[in-house]
Write an enzyme that holds these catalytic residues in place. Structure first.
Site, short mmCIF file in Angstrom:
data_model
loop_
_atom_site.label_atom_id
_atom_site.label_comp_id
_atom_site.label_asym_id
_atom_site.label_seq_id
_atom_site.Cartn_x
_atom_site.Cartn_y
_atom_site.Cartn_z
N ARG A 11 -15.29 -3.85 -4.10
CA ARG A 11 -14.18 -4.47 -4.54
C ARG A 11 -14.01 -5.11 -5.65
O ARG A 11 -15.02 -6.18 -5.85
CB ARG A 11 -13.51 -5.30 -3.31
CG ARG A 11 -13.63 -4.59 -1.83
CD ARG A 11 -13.51 -5.38 -0.70
NE ARG A 11 -14.74 -6.50 -0.69
CZ ARG A 11 -14.84 -7.52 0.09
NH1 ARG A 11 -13.77 -7.89 0.99
NH2 ARG A 11 -15.73 -8.32 0.31
N ARG A 16 -5.18 -5.13 -12.92
CA ARG A 16 -3.78 -5.60 -12.45
C ARG A 16 -2.95 -5.80 -13.67
O ARG A 16 -3.24 -5.97 -14.72
CB ARG A 16 -4.14 -7.15 -12.05
CG ARG A 16 -2.76 -7.87 -11.63
CD ARG A 16 -1.73 -6.96 -10.79
NE ARG A 16 -2.25 -6.99 -9.39
CZ ARG A 16 -2.53 -7.85 -8.46
NH1 ARG A 16 -2.20 -8.84 -8.76
NH2 ARG A 16 -2.82 -7.40 -7.29
N ARG A 30 -10.37 -6.20 -12.90
CA ARG A 30 -11.15 -7.18 -11.99
C ARG A 30 -12.36 -6.19 -11.77
O ARG A 30 -12.14 -5.29 -11.10
CB ARG A 30 -10.18 -7.45 -10.73
CG ARG A 30 -9.31 -8.45 -11.22
CD ARG A 30 -8.08 -8.28 -10.01
NE ARG A 30 -7.44 -7.02 -9.94
CZ ARG A 30 -6.41 -6.68 -9.08
NH1 ARG A 30 -6.13 -7.46 -8.41
NH2 ARG A 30 -6.27 -5.25 -8.91
N LYS A 48 -8.70 1.12 4.41
CA LYS A 48 -8.00 -0.29 4.44
C LYS A 48 -7.02 -0.50 5.07
O LYS A 48 -6.17 0.60 5.31
CB LYS A 48 -7.96 -0.62 2.64
CG LYS A 48 -7.16 0.31 1.96
CD LYS A 48 -6.81 -0.17 0.70
CE LYS A 48 -5.94 0.90 -0.07
NZ LYS A 48 -5.84 0.51 -1.57
N LYS A 57 0.94 -1.24 0.07
CA LYS A 57 -0.12 0.00 0.02
C LYS A 57 0.87 1.18 0.08
O LYS A 57 0.75 2.18 -0.74
CB LYS A 57 -0.71 0.09 1.36
CG LYS A 57 -1.61 -1.18 1.56
CD LYS A 57 -2.77 -1.35 0.51
CE LYS A 57 -3.60 -2.60 0.61
NZ LYS A 57 -3.21 -4.06 1.20
N GLU A 77 -2.12 0.40 -5.61
CA GLU A 77 -1.13 -0.53 -4.76
C GLU A 77 0.13 -0.88 -5.81
O GLU A 77 -0.12 -1.09 -7.17
CB GLU A 77 -1.97 -1.60 -4.29
CG GLU A 77 -2.89 -1.21 -3.26
CD GLU A 77 -3.69 -2.41 -2.60
OE1 GLU A 77 -3.07 -3.74 -2.83
OE2 GLU A 77 -4.62 -2.32 -1.98
#
Length: 317
Positions: free
Chosen positions: A234, A211, A226, A161, A126, A282
């Site tokens: 999410r 990703r 995703r 998070k 993160k 991330e």
């Protein structure tokens, strides 16, 4: 080149045959004629200053009923291997840190560890993204409730998070009304005793959390978007998202160009960037996934590209 390649991973009998990226890496290494050695994190140990591993020979197969055959275990110095793939999934806890210290002793004796051990310790998935603020959305890392509340008041729609999670675990979406903000802050900070991250909510998540896989600082041409399931914020596949492959956009490639040189400098040979809309959220360095999905959708062989990069790294020494 004939190599001895070890892997440190979660129990191989419990992986998902259809999705596991580590299995793809093992298939590729075996196809190159390399000898495989299997370890779990508990198999690493130190004896009289020597980093050791209780390792078993391994053969893998493209057979959903029996995808591996494990030989007898023997205790050997980690330095007896040419390469070690560190593929233990988070949590990033003290045991993970201790394992990287043992692997660093093997590095000092010439073993190529993928990814490099000091970078595994230093590059929190993160926090590492925040080293590239020009690529990131507004973000705050703190354990102070007043700062976290002020960030929410400023941006209204915020994702909270933990810094050590994976797979979308413990991610909270707090909207303008701030409902449950207090309990979320208390939970994630353990009543002000540990850091968490607050990130401006990006509505582009509805189109997917992409990703992007990077090999030695260079991106593949396709990302896996995703896409969250109904009612979810999410996109993680582990949280029920579905994966849809897409070509990289110009913005994706720009982000990769900002990050790539640092990845090479830090010995991060295989990395997964997470991008929502135009923003990097991330940088996954411990055990990036999505190899299998991209291979299937675009006819790629990503794991072989990675093994070729491993071979090039050794040749350049």
């Amino acid at each position: 080149m004939s190599l001895r390649i070890g892997i440190v991973m979660d129990p191989i009998e419990k992986i998902s045959y259809k999705k596991d990226s580590s299995l793809a890496m093992l298939w590729a290494a075996q196809r190159k004629g390399w000898s495989l050695y299997y370890m779990e994190q508990s198999d690493l140990f130190l004896r009289d200053g020597v980093a050791m591993g209780r390792m078993a020979t391994l053969e893998v197969a493209m057979n959903p009923e029996q995808w591996f055959t494990r030989g007898e275990y023997q205790a050997l110095p980690l330095s007896s291997l040419d390469v070690i793939l560190m593929r233990k999934d988070p949590p990033f806890d003290n045991e993970f840190i201790y394992s990287t210290h043992l692997l660093s002793l093997a590095e000092a004796e010439g073993v190529l560890v993928v990814n490099r051990t000091d970078s595994l310790r230093d590059c929190n998935e993160k926090l590492f993204a925040t080293h590239f603020p020009e690529c990131c959305p507004p973000v705050l890392v703190s354990r102070r409730a007043d700062l976290l509340r002020a960030f929410h008041a400023e941006h209204q729609d915020v994702i909270f998070k933990p810094l050590d999670g994976m797979g979308g675990a413990s991610i909270f979406h707090i909207r303008e009304d701030g409902r449950n903000l207090g309990v979320v802050i208390e939970t994630l900070t353990q009543h002000g005793t540990q850091m968490c991250m607050a990130q401006k909510y990006l509505p582009e998540i509805k189109d997917g959390d992409k990703r992007i896989l990077m090999i030695n600082g260079e991106p593949l041409d396709y990302a896996l978007a995703r896409i969250p399931s109904a009612g979810e914020t999410r996109g993680n596949l582990a949280a029920g998202g579905r994966g849809e492959g897409r070509p990289l956009t110009e913005r994706d490639r720009w982000i990769c160009a900002q990050v790539g040189p640092t990845l090479r400098e830090k010995g991060l040979l295989f990395v997964g960037l997470d991008v929502i809309g135009d923003y990097l959220t991330e940088i996954n360095v411990t055990s990036p996934t999505c190899i299998r999905e991209l291979d299937q959708q675009f006819g790629l062989d990503i794991a072989m590209q990675l093994m070729n990069a491993v071979e090039q790294q050794l040749e350049q020494r």
